[in-house]
Design an enzyme around this catalytic site. Structure first.
Site, PDB file in Angstrom:
ATOM      1  N   ASP A 167       0.738  -1.113  -0.139  1.00 56.25           N
ATOM      2  CA  ASP A 167      -0.002  -0.270  -0.098  1.00 56.25           C
ATOM      3  C   ASP A 167       0.821   1.445  -0.040  1.00 56.25           C
ATOM      4  O   ASP A 167       2.126   1.089   0.200  1.00 56.25           O
ATOM      5  CB  ASP A 167      -1.049   0.027   1.141  1.00 56.25           C
ATOM      6  CG  ASP A 167      -0.114  -0.007   2.355  1.00 56.25           C
ATOM      7  OD1 ASP A 167       0.378   1.063   2.873  1.00 56.25           O
ATOM      8  OD2 ASP A 167      -0.347  -1.167   3.484  1.00 56.25           O
ATOM      9  N   GLU A 199      22.181 -22.660 -18.092  1.00 56.60           N
ATOM     10  CA  GLU A 199      21.293 -21.561 -17.360  1.00 56.60           C
ATOM     11  C   GLU A 199      22.044 -20.808 -16.588  1.00 56.60           C
ATOM     12  O   GLU A 199      21.571 -19.703 -16.578  1.00 56.60           O
ATOM     13  CB  GLU A 199      20.293 -22.870 -16.564  1.00 56.60           C
ATOM     14  CG  GLU A 199      19.115 -23.348 -17.376  1.00 56.60           C
ATOM     15  CD  GLU A 199      17.959 -23.583 -16.724  1.00 56.60           C
ATOM     16  OE1 GLU A 199      17.855 -23.510 -15.620  1.00 56.60           O
ATOM     17  OE2 GLU A 199      16.984 -24.059 -17.669  1.00 56.60           O
TER      18      GLU A 199
END
Ligand code: DGJ
Length: 729
Positions: A534, A614
């Site tokens: 928020d 990777e």
């Protein structure tokens, strides 16, 4: 000057660059709202309709004039007792328990700069960037004063609001409600968007037409919550990403809240947003004052994108503070999904070493480093380092990691306690437990009463001893349950509304003290992922862990919904393993990387376990993100697809303010045989300019990219990605 008072017309007008808000002091001192919309000059009250409306009562001092009714006129701060039968912003009970107040205009002041709210988050600005309007309302019978504060940041089309309520009389009053903002608009052809969700699927947009049935939004969980974000949108039916009026309203508050949006019987829509009004009952003793959390409003006539971009700028430059506001955030690795609580110091060092080798900049040690914390039943509250588990002191571990050239961060959850902890055994009364009632446990933990200063003091000293003492660079501040069984032993603080309000202020105080003691500290907010994402938290924590859901395909929806109010640089986003730990979905590393780059970017896995190819891809991703980091911190964000309705692909874009650089990303989500053509049209570019894709050297004009678009090639298999890093030639 953005704020104007017209003594003749009795209007108070707030102008921003492109919008206008206006109120008017009507006869009898009733403060009506006359306009909020694209910029307009003059007295907008000509549109108000004074009609004799049956069953809509009239203020006594209107005499026989039955055309004045607070029930039928748009109100600036409607109160219970004024004759307004709609849901109101404000209500109070007197010492006899009688509800009913009558707030009337008593004066105003226009002040330089933006007001601040001590101990609470608030938008800030330099004096030359902002102005404040303070309007005083008074109820003579109750000796009650309400100051409405408006902060204006004209350049961002941003208006903030709050209400400061003071009991000027000699008797105790009880606040039943004190919303932060009310927006009355005389039209109902509008939509409302709320951002609902749950743990691991936060902030999902839901758009519905405004109707006579009110839509209630809110959280009763003591936190802003996963379940409904304290941010909402009111927009025209026809508003799209690119056009139409869209108003975003958010609360700088991390506790429970209430909001409502609905049409009244006479053709107006009312939007209210503020602290939770249910069971609020906030006792106001003589001389005492209550400050409502700040609400922020941004209106755009350029659709939802314009609204979001202005909100993002306000968050980035006027809510987030401190040295990290404008600084590139470290690319981090977090051990949570790699080890959970099952680690040793050596294991952490091996993750850190590999991470450093591949280019990561910060190692974060998550839950499990303190007390007897080896699972989630034990140890919360005991903030002593488990040196036996680490095989060294925290200072030594920090030094080893920092000596590798990495920053070092730690996880904390200061508001919590396990019953199985020394802290609980020593201070059982520090936890929220209602005497005689077995408490509701959640993740086997209870809440500490942060409404009490001595509790905050003690937890702060214990945790800060580790942070300051070990030179910690970053904190992930977690909160893994909703508030319940609210009871405090503090005499005179028994009303639930007051305890919950003080609780949130206690959390803010805790974070402010950490920042004061460690000015360079970067705090990442977290509450089981994005359960406290928020505007209030962002005042203390420049970034927030967006969700515990790290599946990139799910993240597309979560980050999409989050982007309506919050900027990319506030969204914690990491690459984790495939198959995903929670959903089991298999996705290529390239997709996981590109989705995390629409956030703060980092990793949450053991890089040692990746195959060599990777590992090399990780190295390349980090180099790529370093090249994009400034853009993602400062650029304008565009949603190119609707993640709710466009199931085949998701696309977004970030464009630098000077339009010289952009990142366009698309990810395919669904695959079909004989599939339709999927064009993705860019936005925000200079149509005349030629842009070159850094990776391939292909070039297009801005116009071509925006009007013809790029085409997602036909492909086999799910989940492919393409990033275009576009540089103006
Ligand atoms: C919830 C957080 O969202 C996770 O990332 C992790 O930190 C755990 N808590 C640790 O308990």
């Amino acid at each position: 000057m953005p704020i104007l008072y017209d003594a003749g017309a009795q209007t108070l007008t707030i102008h921003t660059l492109r919008t206008t808000w206006q109120m008017k002091v009507m006869h009898h001192g009733i403060l009506v709202h006359t306009y909020y919309g694209p910029r307009c000059e003059g007295d907008m009250s000509y549109a108000l309709q004074y009609l004799d409306r049956g069953f809509s009562g009239n203020p006594f001092d209107a005499g026989m004039d039955r055309t004045v009714s607070c029930d039928a006129l748009p109100q600036e701060y409607p109160c219970e007792g004024s004759g307004d039968y709609r849901r109101t912003a404000f209500g109070v009970r007197d010492a006899q328990g009688v509800s009913g107040c009558d707030l009337r205009y008593a004066g105003h002041r226009i002040l330089p700069g933006k007001y601040s709210l001590p101990g609470m988050p608030a938008v800030y600005a330099d004096d030359e960037e902002a102005q404040t309007l303070e309007v005083t309302l008074r109820d003579e019978r109750l000796s009650l004063e309400v100051k409405l504060l408006y902060g204006v940041l004209p350049a961002h089309d941003c208006i903030t609001r709050t209400a400061v309520v003071t009991n000027r009389g000699g008797a105790v009053l009880t606040l039943e409600n004190a919303a932060s903002t009310c927006v009355d608009v005389v039209r109902t052809d509008l939509d409302r968007i709320v951002f609902h969700g749950k743990h691991t699927m936060e902030r999902q947009p839901e758009r519905t037409p405004v109707s006579h049935g009110e839509l209630l939004l809110g959280s009763r969980r003591g936190t802003s919550s996963h379940h409904m974000n304290p941010f909402t949108v009111l927009c025209e039916h026809e508003a799209t990403e690119q056009s139409g009026l869209a108003l975003g309203v958010g609360l700088l508050w991390s506790g429970s809240f209430s909001g409502s949006i609905g049409a009244d019987t006479y053709g107006a829509t009312r939007l209210l947003l503020g602290i939770q009004n249910e069971r609020f009952n906030y006792e106001l003793r003589p001389g005492e004052c209550f400050t409502a959390p700040e609400a922020l409003m941004v209106l755009s006539a350029e659709g939802l994108t314009g609204m979001s971009q202005r909100l993002h700028d306000v968050v980035r430059k006027h809510i987030v503070r401190g040295p990290w506001r404008d600084a590139e955030r470290p690319i981090l690795i977090n051990n949570w999904e790699a080890t959970y609580m099952n680690f040793t110091g050596e294991k952490l060092l091996s993750i850190a070493r590999r991470a450093k080798e591949l280019g990561v900049e910060m190692m974060v040690l998550d839950d499990g480093w303190f007390g007897r914390r080896n699972d989630d039943h034990d140890g919360l509250g005991d903030w002593t380092v488990n040196e036996a588990k680490l095989g060294c002191s925290m200072k030594e571990l920090a030094k080893k990691i920092q000596d590798m050239g990495l920053r070092f961060g730690l996880w904390i959850e200061p508001e919590m306690v396990n019953m199985a902890s020394d802290l609980y055994r020593e201070h059982p009364d520090w936890a929220y437990v209602i005497p005689g009632k077995p408490p509701v446990r959640s993740r086997d933990q209870l809440l500490l009463d942060f409404s009490r200063e001595e509790v905050v003091d003690s937890i702060y000293s214990r945790i800060n001893a580790v942070i300051s003492g070990c030179g910690i660079d970053y904190i992930k501040m977690d909160m893994n349950r909703s508030v319940h069984d609210v009871y405090t032993v503090t005499r005179g603080l028994q009303s639930q509304g007051k305890v919950l309000y003080r609780y949130v202020l206690g959390v803010y105080d805790f974070m402010q003290r950490l920042l004061d003691a460690n000015p360079e500290l970067l705090i990442e907010g977290c509450s089981g992922g994005g359960g406290r994402f928020d505007l209030g938290m962002l005042y203390y924590t420049p970034q927030i862990w967006t969700s515990d859901n790290t599946d990139p395909i799910e993240r597309l929806r979560i980050q999409y919904g989050t982007s309506f109010c919050y900027p990319v640089c506030a969204m914690g986003a990491h690459v984790s393993v495939s198959p995903n730990e929670a959903t089991g979905r298999v996705t290529p590393l390239s997709v996981r990387g590109a989705v995390a780059m629409a956030g703060t970017f980092g990793y949450e896995l053991d890089l040692n376990l990746l195959p060599d190819a990777e590992k090399e891809e990780v190295r390349r991703q980090i180099v790529t993100f370093r090249g994009l980091r400034r853009l993602t911190l400062e650029g304008d964000y565009y949603r190119l697809t609707d993640c709710v309705t466009d199931r085949d692909a998701s696309a977004w874009m970030i464009v630098s303010k000077d339009r010289s650089e952009a990142l366009l990303t698309w990810v395919t989500r669904d695959v079909h045989d004989n599939m339709a053509v999927l064009p993705i049209r860019a936005r925000g570019l200079d149509p005349e300019a030629v842009y070159e894709d850094e990776a391939t050297g292909e070039s297009w004009t801005g116009a071509a990219l925006m009007y013809q678009g790029v085409i997602i090639p036909r492909h086999r298999g799910e989940y492919s990605v393409r990033q275009y890093h576009l540089l103006r030639r």
